[in-house]
Design an enzyme around this catalytic site. Structure first.
Site, short mmCIF file in Angstrom:
data_model
loop_
_atom_site.label_atom_id
_atom_site.label_comp_id
_atom_site.label_asym_id
_atom_site.label_seq_id
_atom_site.Cartn_x
_atom_site.Cartn_y
_atom_site.Cartn_z
N CYS A 115 0.77 -1.13 0.04
CA CYS A 115 0.04 0.12 -0.10
C CYS A 115 0.80 1.34 0.07
O CYS A 115 0.44 2.29 -0.26
CB CYS A 115 -1.01 0.02 1.13
SG CYS A 115 -1.95 -1.41 1.45
N HIS A 255 -3.77 6.82 2.68
CA HIS A 255 -3.99 5.38 2.30
C HIS A 255 -5.52 4.83 2.82
O HIS A 255 -5.79 5.24 3.88
CB HIS A 255 -3.15 4.60 2.80
CG HIS A 255 -3.60 3.11 2.19
ND1 HIS A 255 -3.98 2.67 0.96
CD2 HIS A 255 -3.40 1.70 3.06
CE1 HIS A 255 -4.24 1.39 1.03
NE2 HIS A 255 -4.02 0.82 2.23
N ASN A 285 -10.22 -0.90 -0.21
CA ASN A 285 -8.58 -0.72 -0.11
C ASN A 285 -8.00 -1.27 -1.65
O ASN A 285 -8.07 -2.45 -1.82
CB ASN A 285 -7.97 -1.41 1.10
CG ASN A 285 -6.48 -1.44 1.14
OD1 ASN A 285 -5.88 -0.93 0.29
ND2 ASN A 285 -6.01 -2.13 2.42
O1 UT7 Z 1 -3.70 -1.70 3.55
C1 UT7 Z 1 -3.00 -2.33 4.53
C2 UT7 Z 1 -3.44 -1.85 6.03
N1 UT7 Z 1 -4.47 -2.49 6.11
C3 UT7 Z 1 -4.89 -2.52 7.55
O2 UT7 Z 1 -4.10 -1.95 8.09
C4 UT7 Z 1 -5.91 -3.26 7.93
C5 UT7 Z 1 -6.39 -2.94 9.47
N2 UT7 Z 1 -7.36 -3.89 9.86
C6 UT7 Z 1 -8.73 -3.60 9.81
O3 UT7 Z 1 -9.00 -2.66 9.07
C7 UT7 Z 1 -9.36 -4.23 10.74
O4 UT7 Z 1 -8.85 -4.97 11.50
C8 UT7 Z 1 -10.67 -5.11 10.00
C9 UT7 Z 1 -11.45 -4.46 9.10
C10 UT7 Z 1 -9.77 -6.05 9.06
C11 UT7 Z 1 -11.37 -6.14 11.07
O5 UT7 Z 1 -12.03 -4.97 11.85
P1 UT7 Z 1 -11.96 -5.31 13.72
O6 UT7 Z 1 -12.61 -4.44 14.22
O7 UT7 Z 1 -10.37 -5.23 13.87
O8 UT7 Z 1 -12.43 -6.75 13.61
P2 UT7 Z 1 -11.81 -7.99 14.57
O9 UT7 Z 1 -11.05 -8.74 13.80
O10 UT7 Z 1 -11.46 -7.43 15.83
O11 UT7 Z 1 -13.24 -8.88 14.58
C12 UT7 Z 1 -14.22 -8.53 15.49
C13 UT7 Z 1 -15.23 -9.72 15.09
C14 UT7 Z 1 -14.75 -10.93 15.29
O12 UT7 Z 1 -16.08 -11.92 16.00
P3 UT7 Z 1 -15.63 -12.43 17.28
O13 UT7 Z 1 -14.48 -13.20 17.45
O14 UT7 Z 1 -15.83 -11.23 18.09
O15 UT7 Z 1 -16.91 -13.17 17.51
C15 UT7 Z 1 -14.74 -11.51 13.98
O16 UT7 Z 1 -14.74 -12.78 13.53
O17 UT7 Z 1 -15.86 -9.43 13.96
C16 UT7 Z 1 -15.81 -10.89 13.18
N3 UT7 Z 1 -15.52 -10.30 11.59
C17 UT7 Z 1 -16.57 -10.06 10.91
N4 UT7 Z 1 -17.76 -10.29 11.12
C18 UT7 Z 1 -18.75 -9.94 10.05
C19 UT7 Z 1 -14.46 -10.30 11.06
N5 UT7 Z 1 -14.71 -9.85 9.64
C20 UT7 Z 1 -16.10 -9.81 9.63
C21 UT7 Z 1 -16.72 -9.76 8.69
N6 UT7 Z 1 -18.21 -9.70 8.89
N7 UT7 Z 1 -16.36 -9.32 7.22
#
Ligand code: UT7
Length: 328
Positions: A115, A255, A285
């Site tokens: 990125c 970004h 993204n």
């Molecule tokens: O471009 C390069 C740089 N990119 C980044 O820096 C990306 C950075 N990361 C992010 O943008 C976020 O971490 C994500 C969007 C990928 C994930 O969001 P989050 O708020 O960090 O969610 P999480 O990983 O903490 O997950 C929270 C919950 C989990 O469920 P439980 O374990 O709490 O039951 C996940 O399984 O949300 C669940 N989850 C989803 N639920 C519905 C994760 N992805 C999804 C989804 N739909 N697509």
């Protein structure tokens, strides 16, 4: 040593017609429009058709940028194509783009910095223009990320989209141009965002393909924190280097990884959201294409005027990060 300041002479962008909405994704994987919107800000992303490939969009974006710079492809001395989704391993997508454009006087190559690839390219082109080694450079960021997304992994498949953006850099005067730039990386974080299979370490075989080793794997949660910290830190560093206060920034183009990352970085820098550009809702993204697409959209919409201070900052797989500050 020549110290010719470099600035942006023209911009362009291009993306596939195909759109993949959150509602469509909810039919493929266990997710919802509500979750994706509130956790990322994304509503839709562009998705290339099976017969479309990265250089197709890179060429369109670069051609537009060259035309808007009122240059001829033969005037280009350097062509940097930032991509993690090249057309093929050999030759570089940069060389493929060069041939399509007829930029026959350019040195062409790819930059693999995920990125941050576009800002890596801008920073390198700036140095080469400053020292007089090249006069006109094209920096393209182009990706077909949807091909490397595992549509059974709901954490990654909702994030990524396809497209390309480009900028022509060349000599500028009257205090305009790139005031400061900085690029950094830390390979110790490799496994936070990576695609392990398909190279010489884990060679492409029927087994690695079946196991999905060529798909992007991400530890989103950990990456989130590093992204916010790194983008804010490096932005402060370039502001300090140029002797500019955050309050003086006319437009901040981060970004587009996650709307919550954008807002957290803006908050740390104390830049009001009215001065922060976001298109993540429609593009998701697009990795190295994200900043140049955003930049060109801002130019087209008249959001950047001559004399404006524009700050761009990125963070991505590697991990890599960077920031560029320029006076338009
Ligand atoms: O471009 C390069 C740089 N990119 C980044 O820096 C990306 C950075 N990361 C992010 O943008 C976020 O971490 C994500 C969007 C990928 C994930 O969001 P989050 O708020 O960090 O969610 P999480 O990983 O903490 O997950 C929270 C919950 C989990 O469920 P439980 O374990 O709490 O039951 C996940 O399984 O949300 C669940 N989850 C989803 N639920 C519905 C994760 N992805 C999804 C989804 N739909 N697509």
């Amino acid at each position: 040593m020549v110290n010719q300041r470099a600035g942006v002479l023209g911009t362009g962008h291009s993306y596939p017609e195909g759109i993949l909405t959150n509602a469509e994704l909810a039919n493929i994987v266990e997710t919802s429009d509500e979750w994706i919107t509130t956790r990322t800000g994304i509503k839709q992303r562009r998705k290339a058709a099976p017969d479309e490939y990265t250089s197709l969009f890179a060429v369109r974006a670069a051609r537009q940028a060259i035309e808007r710079a009122r240059l001829d492809p033969a005037d280009i001395d350097l062509l940097l194509c930032a991509t993690v989704t090249p057309d093929q391993i050999l030759p570089s997508t940069g060389c493929i783009v060069q041939a399509e454009l007829g930029a026959n006087n350019a040195a062409a190559m790819d930059i693999v910095a995920a990125c941050s690839g576009f800002l890596y390219g801008v920073s390198l082109a700036d140095s080469m223009i400053r020292t007089g080694q090249v006069r006109h450079a094209v920096v393209v960021g182009a990706e077909i990320l949807t091909q490397y997304v595992d549509y059974t992994d709901r954490q990654t498949c909702v994030l990524f989209g396809d497209g390309a953006g480009a900028a022509v850099l060349g000599p500028v005067d009257n205090g305009r141009g790139i005031l400061a730039s900085k690029i950094k990386s830390d390979g110790r974080y490799e496994e936070q965002l990576y695609s392990p299979g398909g190279g010489t370490r884990k060679k492409p075989t029927a087994e690695t393909l079946a196991a999905g080793d060529h798909y992007f794997k991400m530890k989103g949660n950990e990456l989130f924190k590093v992204a916010v910290r790194s983008m804010a830190e490096i932005s402060r560093e370039v502001l300090e280097q140029a002797g500019v206060k955050a309050a003086d920034i006319s437009l901040f183009i981060p970004h587009q990884a996650n709307q919550r990352i954008t807002e957290a970085v803006a908050d740390r820098l104390n830049v009001d959201l009215s001065r922060v550009y976001s298109n993540i809702a429609v593009h998701g993204n697009t990795s190295s294409a994200s900043i140049p697409i955003a930049l060109d959209e801002c130019v087209e919409a008249g959001r950047i005027k001559e004399g404006d201070l524009v700050l761009m900052a990125s963070f991505g797989g590697g991990v890599t990060w960077g920031a560029v500050l320029m006076r338009w």
